[in-house]
Design a protein around this motif. Structure first.
Motif, PDB file in Angstrom:
ATOM      1  N   UNK A  98      11.926 -12.836  -3.334  1.00  0.00           N
ATOM      2  CA  UNK A  98      12.920 -11.791  -2.828  1.00  0.00           C
ATOM      3  C   UNK A  98      12.255 -10.671  -2.735  1.00  0.00           C
ATOM      4  N   UNK A  99      10.729 -10.016  -3.901  1.00  0.00           N
ATOM      5  CA  UNK A  99      10.314  -8.579  -3.800  1.00  0.00           C
ATOM      6  C   UNK A  99       9.632  -8.441  -2.655  1.00  0.00           C
ATOM      7  N   UNK A 100       9.253  -9.543  -2.200  1.00  0.00           N
ATOM      8  CA  UNK A 100       8.063  -9.347  -0.869  1.00  0.00           C
ATOM      9  C   UNK A 100       9.401  -9.465   0.684  1.00  0.00           C
ATOM     10  N   UNK A 101      10.281  -9.721   0.313  1.00  0.00           N
ATOM     11  CA  UNK A 101      11.177  -9.267   1.616  1.00  0.00           C
ATOM     12  C   UNK A 101      12.486  -8.351   1.532  1.00  0.00           C
ATOM     13  N   UNK A 102      12.319  -7.172   0.614  1.00  0.00           N
ATOM     14  CA  UNK A 102      13.540  -7.081   0.237  1.00  0.00           C
ATOM     15  C   UNK A 102      13.958  -6.107   1.454  1.00  0.00           C
ATOM     16  N   UNK A 103      13.272  -6.124   2.899  1.00  0.00           N
ATOM     17  CA  UNK A 103      14.161  -5.675   4.104  1.00  0.00           C
ATOM     18  C   UNK A 103      14.394  -6.390   4.814  1.00  0.00           C
ATOM     19  N   UNK A 104      14.080  -7.859   4.364  1.00  0.00           N
ATOM     20  CA  UNK A 104      14.316  -8.655   5.092  1.00  0.00           C
ATOM     21  C   UNK A 104      14.764  -9.388   4.494  1.00  0.00           C
ATOM     22  N   UNK A 112       0.038  -5.721  -2.157  1.00  0.00           N
ATOM     23  CA  UNK A 112       0.493  -4.700  -3.951  1.00  0.00           C
ATOM     24  C   UNK A 112      -0.515  -5.143  -4.806  1.00  0.00           C
ATOM     25  N   UNK A 113      -0.719  -6.482  -4.515  1.00  0.00           N
ATOM     26  CA  UNK A 113      -2.142  -6.941  -5.575  1.00  0.00           C
ATOM     27  C   UNK A 113      -3.184  -5.820  -5.560  1.00  0.00           C
ATOM     28  N   UNK A 134       5.723  -4.055  -9.719  1.00  0.00           N
ATOM     29  CA  UNK A 134       6.648  -2.410  -9.865  1.00  0.00           C
ATOM     30  C   UNK A 134       6.750  -2.257  -8.698  1.00  0.00           C
ATOM     31  N   UNK A 135       6.050  -1.897  -7.856  1.00  0.00           N
ATOM     32  CA  UNK A 135       5.313  -1.563  -6.495  1.00  0.00           C
ATOM     33  C   UNK A 135       6.313  -2.131  -5.429  1.00  0.00           C
ATOM     34  N   UNK A 136       6.177  -3.551  -6.111  1.00  0.00           N
ATOM     35  CA  UNK A 136       7.288  -4.273  -4.482  1.00  0.00           C
ATOM     36  C   UNK A 136       8.929  -4.179  -4.536  1.00  0.00           C
ATOM     37  N   UNK A 137       8.874  -3.917  -6.372  1.00  0.00           N
ATOM     38  CA  UNK A 137      10.170  -3.835  -7.075  1.00  0.00           C
ATOM     39  C   UNK A 137      10.683  -2.806  -6.724  1.00  0.00           C
TER      40      UNK A 137
END
Length: 145
Positions: free
Chosen positions: A20-26, A40-41, A77-80
């Motif tokens: 979910x976090x890595x695909x917020x725009x998709x 992000x890491x 945090x940055x992914x969210x």
């Protein structure tokens, strides 16, 4: 160098959340966006380095579990970023607060500090040339009467 891996993120937060976090725009994507996760890491690891480099030589030879978890919290945090949840923001703020303590020397990474610690602040080696000006040299100065 990243202090945490994509698998560490999955182990800590679950695959569903990382997808979910890595695909917020998709949101229709059903797999982990490994490029976004790795970015992000890396960013989180560089943020950590900005604090711990005050006390430790980087990159670290080994990564303590506590540091790996803090990197994961920062990356999460940055992914969210589209909808930062309170618990995610709080974990990020706690990680940064802990990193500030490490930088000040009030907390430790749990490493052998004799082999990885940098020179403490305020103990700089200083070497200077011999004194050039002295009172006897300045007595000969034309403007001095």
């Amino acid at each position: 160098m990243s202090y945490a891996t994509p698998q560490d993120m999955v182990d800590l937060f679950g695959e569903r959340e990382i997808v979910e976090l890595t695909n917020l725009d998709n949101p229709s994507n059903s797999g982990i966006d490994t490029i976004r996760l790795q970015a992000a890491l890396e960013y989180a690891s560089q943020e950590v380095d900005s604090y711990i480099s005050v006390r430790y030589d980087i990159p670290l030879a080994s990564v303590p579990l506590v540091l790996k978890n803090k990197v994961a919290d920062i990356a999460r945090y940055h992914l969210d970023s589209y909808r930062v949840r309170d618990d995610v923001r709080m974990r990020y703020e706690d990680a940064v607060a802990w990193l500030k303590l490490v930088a000040k020397g009030d907390a430790s990474l749990g490493l052998d500090e004799n082999s990885t610690a940098t020179q403490p602040q305020g103990t700089t080696d200083y070497f200077a040339a011999d004194r050039v000006f002295s009172s006897s040299v300045l007595d000969n100065y034309v403007g001095n009467n």
